[in-house]
Design an enzyme around this catalytic site. Structure first.
Site, PDB file in Angstrom:
ATOM      1  N   ASP A 296      12.877  34.381  19.432  1.00 55.10           N
ATOM      2  CA  ASP A 296      12.973  35.602  19.651  1.00 55.10           C
ATOM      3  C   ASP A 296      11.452  35.794  20.574  1.00 55.10           C
ATOM      4  O   ASP A 296      10.595  34.674  20.565  1.00 55.10           O
ATOM      5  CB  ASP A 296      12.829  36.532  18.553  1.00 55.10           C
TER       6      ASP A 296
HETATM    7  C1  NOJ Z   1      13.022  41.406  20.834  1.00 52.33           C
HETATM    8  C2  NOJ Z   1      14.472  41.472  19.919  1.00 52.33           C
HETATM    9  O1  NOJ Z   1      14.006  41.440  18.504  1.00 52.33           O
HETATM   10  C3  NOJ Z   1      15.579  40.781  20.335  1.00 52.33           C
HETATM   11  O2  NOJ Z   1      16.589  41.208  19.442  1.00 52.33           O
HETATM   12  C4  NOJ Z   1      15.756  40.885  21.499  1.00 52.33           C
HETATM   13  O3  NOJ Z   1      17.034  40.151  22.020  1.00 52.33           O
HETATM   14  C5  NOJ Z   1      14.543  40.455  22.425  1.00 52.33           C
HETATM   15  N1  NOJ Z   1      13.495  41.220  22.113  1.00 52.33           N
HETATM   16  C6  NOJ Z   1      14.727  40.397  24.078  1.00 52.33           C
HETATM   17  O4  NOJ Z   1      14.897  41.668  24.357  1.00 52.33           O
END
Ligand code: NOJ
Length: 777
Positions: A296
Site C-alpha cells: 500500500d
Molecule cells: C491507500 C489505500 O489504503 C489503498 O486502498 C489505495 O488503493 C491506495 N491508497 C492507492 O490510492
C-alpha cells in the site's frame, strides 16, 4: 491467436525488445475483445528471456509503482519512465494522459517494457455505482459482478489496465471509516462478493482490452484494526483469521485475481508489509497465488514507524524478503535495493522473483502483446471524457435500487402516492458529492442525481415538491476542518452560515405546508472514508434535532439514510414512519431512491452488517462464538453476558430488510436425518408471497455445529438465494448440504468436518429462522 504465436517466436529472439516484438503483431489497441492467453510455458520463456537481458537497475525499476501527481513532477516522471525506473503508475484516468507515459516506456526505455496504469476503481469509474456495502446489500451477485464489469469497460476505455479493488476486508467495527468500502461483516457474503467482483473486473481474461486486472485488498485483516481506528494494529487468533477474515481474500484469488495489495496494519506483531508468513507461506505456498503483490501507499517506509526497521535500508530488505513485489509510491526500493544486492544482503533471486511477478502481471494484462491495447490511437480518444454518452445510467440505477434496505414501514407509509405536496428536507437531500460515496474514482459529482432531483423527476407535474436544507451535516468546526483538510480549494463540506435553529425553523415551515416529509440524514461521504474513524455512531450535529422538530409537525416522516457505516438509529427507529437505508447510491442514486419511495421498485435489500444499539455494544456481528452464559431473550438477565443498561442483540440484524409485500416461510425440511461423508442432503423451505405486490426476498441458510472440538459460532451463513414472487405465489428453495459446508479450522488449523449434530436454520434474516437437525456420521 496471431499475436501470441508471434509471442513464442519472440521469446527466442534475444535481440528483439519485448515491446517491439509484440507491437509489430498488433495495432493500436483495438484487438479482439476476448484474448486467448498463450501457454504458461510460453509466458515463462518470454519472461526468463527478458529478465536475462535486464540490468539490476532496470529490474528494480520494474518494482516501482508511482503515483501520478503526488510522487514527482510530470517531467521528472517521464524521465524516470524513459530510464526504465518505473514499473507502473496510478491515478491518471485518461488515454491522452497515459499515452505519452507509455510512449516514454516503449519508445524511449532501453528494453521498451510497457508500464501499466492502475487506479482505485472500487464502485464504478465514470458511472458511480453504490458503495460496496450497498452492493452487498443487494445480496445479488449478478449486481456485484455487473457493477465491476461496467467499471472495467469504462476504465479500460480510459486507458487503465488495473484496479486496486475489490476491497474485501471483513468489518465488524463500524467505527472504522473503511467499513463503507467493503462488503460487510460476513465471511460467506464477502467471499461471494469478492468472487463476483473479480469476475466482473477481469471478465474472461485480464488481457481483454475491456478488462482490468483486479488487485484484491487489503491483505490481510485490515478490517480488524483495534478499536476501529484506521491503521491500528491487528491482534488475532489463527483460528479466527482462517475461519472468518481470510476467506474473502482467498475467494478473490481463487476467482483469478492477478494482484494482491498488502495491508498497512501489523498482524500479531509483524506488519503485513514485512510478513513472510503472510506473503510467502500463506499466500504463495498454501494458497498457490501466482500473481503480483503490491505494497500500500508508502508502506515500506512505514516499517520504520512500526518500529521493525531501523532505517530505510532495513525496511527495503524486510519488504523484499517478505515478498512485496512492487513498492507503491516508492522511495526505498530505488534507494536501497541496488546496494543491498551488491553487498549480497539481498540475493538476486529475490529481485528476480519480484520482477518475474511484475512482468507476469503485465503479460497477463496483454501489455506485451500490445502496450496500447487500452490506450488506443489518439484519433479515437473521446472528445469529452465526461460525456453523458459514456455513462451507464440504467445499470447504475438498477444496482442502486436493489441496494436499498427498507428498515421501517409503519402503517404502510411507503410507497408514497405520486400526488400532493412532498417536502424533501435534510443536509443530504441535495448533496451531489455525498451521494457518490467515498472512492468515487473518476465520477463527476455534477452528473449525480440527488434525492431532491430524483423526487422531482418521479413526480413531474403531478405533485408539488418543496425543499429545505434543515441542518448542516455537522455543527462541529473541528470535524468540518478535518473533512475539508484534503482539498482546501474544493471543500466538500460547505457550511450554511445560518444557526442550527434558523435552519430547523425554515424546515419546519416547509414541512407544515406539505403532506409528506422525505428527510435525508446521515454522514458526509468523507466521514465514511479512509482515515475517518469515529468515536460515535450518532447522527452528527443538529440532524437528530431536525428529525425531532419535523416529527413534531405530525406529518408522515420518511427518513432516508445516507451513510457508509451502521449508525445509532434508536430515535428514528422508534419515531420514523418509514426508514430507508440507502448507503451512498452513486450517480443514479436520486432516481433509484425515488423508485423505491414511490413504489416503482419494491425494495429487496438486506443488511450485510449488524446495526448496534449503541457504540458500547460493538462488536455486534451476528456470527459470534458461543459462550457459557449467553443472554436468552425472555429469561432473567442476571449473570448472563449482556450490558445491563440496554436491550441485548442488534438494533437491526444481519440479513434484515423489509419489502412492500410480506412473505411466509415454511418449516425447514431435510431430505434425511443423517449425512454420510461424501454424501449430500437437501434442505428446503417453501416461501410464499402473502401480500399484494410482487416482490423479491433473500432466503438465507445458516448452520450451527451443535458440539465441536472447539467453540464454534452461534450460526454461520452458508448459502442464500434471492427470489422473486408474485402475490400468492410460492416457491420451494433448496440448499444442498455436504461435508464441505460443515468444515472449519480446528485448534491445529486443520480444515475438518467433525461428526455430530448440526442445526440447519433458514429464514429471511439472521434472527428469524426455522430449524431442523441432522447428524454427520
Ligand atoms: C491507500 C489505500 O489504503 C489503498 O486502498 C489505495 O488503493 C491506495 N491508497 C492507492 O490510492
Amino acid at each position: 491467436m496471431r499475436m501470441f504465436s508471434a509471442l513464442a517466436v519472440a521469446a527466442s529472439l534475444a535481440c528483439l525488445s519485448a515491446a517491439s516484438a509484440f507491437a509489430a503483431t498488433d495495432g493500436a489497441g483495438n484487438g479482439n475483445p476476448a484474448v486467448a492467453m498463450p501457454s504458461a510455458s510460453a509466458k515463462q520463456a518470454f519472461i526468463d528471456n527478458l529478465i536475462r537481458r535486464m540490468t539490476l537497475d532496470e529490474k528494480i525499476g520494474q518494482l516501482r509503482l508511482i503515483s501520478i501527481g503526488a510522487d514527482m513532477p510530470a517531467p521528472k516522471l517521464m524521465e524516470e519512465i524513459a530510464a526504465g525506473r518505473v514499473g507502473g503508475t496510478f491515478n491518471s484516468v485518461t488515454r491522452a494522459d497515459n499515452r505519452p507515459l507509455q510512449d516514454a516506456a516503449v519508445k524511449h526505455s532501453r528494453l521498451k517494457i510497457p508500464i501499466f496504469f492502475a487506479y482505485d476503481i472500487v464502485h464504478g469509474h465514470r458511472t458511480v455505482f453504490p458503495i460496496s456495502l450497498g452492493l452487498a446489500s443487494s445480496w445479488d451477485m449478478s449486481v456485484v459482478k455487473h457493477a465491476a464489469r461496467v467499471a472495467a469497460e469504462e476504465a479500460s476505455a480510459d486507458g487503465l489496465d488495473a484496479t486496486f479493488a475489490p476491497m474485501v476486508d471483513i468489518s465488524r467495527d463500524p467505527r472504522w471509516g473503511r467499513t463503507s468500502e467493503g462488503f460487510g461483516e460476513d465471511p460467506y457474503l464477502v467471499s461471494q462478493s469478492a468472487r463476483a467482483s473479480v469476475q466482473g473486473f477481469q471478465g474472461s481474461s485480464p488481457a481483454n482490452p475491456d478488462s482490468l486486472m483486479a488487485f484484491v485488498k487489503h491483505f490481510a485483516l485490515y478490517g480488524a484494526v483495534e478499536g476501529g481506528r484506521d491503521y491500528n494494529v491487528v491482534d488475532m487468533s489463527p483460528m479466527r483469521m482462517y475461519q472468518d477474515y481470510l476467506p474473502p481474500y482467498r475467494a478473490g484469488i481463487d476467482a483469478g485475481a492477478g494482484g494482491v495489495m498488502i495491508a498497512l496494519n501489523s498482524i500479531n506483531g509483524t506488519p503485513a508489509t514485512s510478513n513472510k508468513w503472510l506473503l510467502r507461506d500463506l499466500l504463495r505456498d498454501e494458497w498457490g497465488f501466482k500473481g503480483v503483490t503490491v505494497s500500500d501507499h508508502g508502506a515500506i517506509e512505514e516499517l520504520m514507524r512500526h518500529g521493525v526497521a531501523r532505517d530505510g535500508r532495513e525496511a527495503a530488505k524486510l519488504a523484499i524478503e517478505a515478498g512485496v513485489d512492487m513498492s507503491m509510491a516508492d522511495v526505498q526500493y530505488l534507494k536501497q535495493l541496488p546496494d543491498l544486492v551488491k553487498s549480497g544482503e539481498v540475493p538476486m533471486r529475490d529481485i528476480d522473483g519480484a520482477v518475474r511477478e511484475v512482468l507476469g502481471a503485465k503479460y497477463d494484462m496483454g501489455l506485451f502483446a500490445d502496450p496500447y491495447r487500452r490506450i488506443g490511437a489518439a484519433a479515437q480518444d473521446p472528445k469529452d471524457v465526461n460525456a453523458e454518452s459514456r455513462l451507464h445510467r440504467d445499470a447504475a440505477r438498477d444496482a442502486a435500487r436493489k441496494s436499498i434496505v427498507l428498515l421501517e414501514n409503519r402503517h404502510d407509509t411507503l410507497p408514497l402516492a405520486k400526488t400532493g405536496k412532498v417536502a424533501v428536507i435534510g443536509p443530504l437531500a441535495d448533496a451531489k458529492i455525498d451521494i457518490m460515496g467515498s472512492w468515487s474514482a473518476a465520477g463527476v459529482a455534477g452528473q449525480a442525481v440527488t434525492l431532491l432531483q430524483g423526487v422531482r423527476d418521479a413526480l413531474g407535474a403531478n405533485a408539488q415538491v418543496t425543499y429545505a436544507r434543515g441542518a448542516n451535516i455537522t455543527d462541529d468546526p473541528r470535524v468540518v476542518e478535518y473533512l475539508n483538510f484534503l482539498d482546501w480549494d474544493n471543500p466538500e463540506v460547505v457550511q450554511d452560515k445560518r444557526t442550527p435553529q434558523q435552519m430547523i425553523d425554515e424546515a419546519v415551515q416547509v414541512a407544515r405546508s406539505a403532506d409528506t416529509l422525505v428527510v435525508a440524514v446521515g454522514e458526509s461521504r468523507g466521514m465514511s472514508h479512509e482515515a475517518s474513524s469515529r468515536t460515535s455512531l450518532s447522527l452528527p450535529g443538529s440532524q437528530l434535532a431536525l428529525l425531532q422538530a419535523l416529527k413534531a409537525t405530525g406529518k408522515p416522516l420518511v427518513v432516508v439514510l445516507m451513510n457508509g457505516r451502521p449508525l445509532d438509529l434508536n430515535w428514528p427507529k422508534a419515531n420514523a414512519d418509514a426508514m430507508l437505508e440507502t448507503w451512498y447510491t452513486g450517480t443514479e442514486g436520486g432516481h433509484a431512491i425515488a423508485d423505491v419511495l414511490f413504489g416503482d421498485y419494491n425494495p429487496s435489500g438486506k443488511l450485510p452488517i449488524s446495526f448496534p444499539r449503541s457504540i458500547g455494544q460493538i462488536p455486534t456481528y451476528y456470527n459470534q462464538l458461543r459462550i457459557g452464559r449467553p443472554f436468552t431473550p425472555g429469561k432473567p438477565p442476571n449473570y448472563t453476558s449482556q450490558y445491563f443498561e440496554e436491550d441485548s442483540g442488534p438494533l437491526y440484524a444481519f440479513g434484515y430488510g423489509l419489502s412492500y409485500t410480506t412473505f411466509d416461510v415454511s418449516k425447514v425440511n431435510l431430505s434425511a436425518g443423517t449425512l454420510a461423508r461424501g454424501g449430500k442432503l437437501d434442505a428446503s423451505v417453501t416461501v410464499r408471497n402473502t401480500g399484494k405486490r410482487e416482490g423479491e426476498t433473500v432466503v438465507q441458510l445458516y448452520l450451527q455445529d451443535v458440539a465441536a472440538s472447539i467453540v464454534r459460532p452461534v450460526k454461520e451463513l452458508k448459502g442464500f438465494r434471492k427470489i422473486a414472487l408474485k402475490p400468492g405465489e410460492s416457491r420451494t428453495v433448496h440448499f444442498t448440504i455436504d461435508e464441505g459446508l460443515l468444515k472449519f479450522y480446528n485448534a491445529k488449523l486443520q480444515y475438518v468436518a467433525e461428526p455430530g449434530d448440526f442445526n440447519v436454520q433458514i429464514g429471511l434474516d439472521s434472527q428469524h429462522v426455522g430449524q431442523a437437525t441432522f447428524t454427520l456420521k
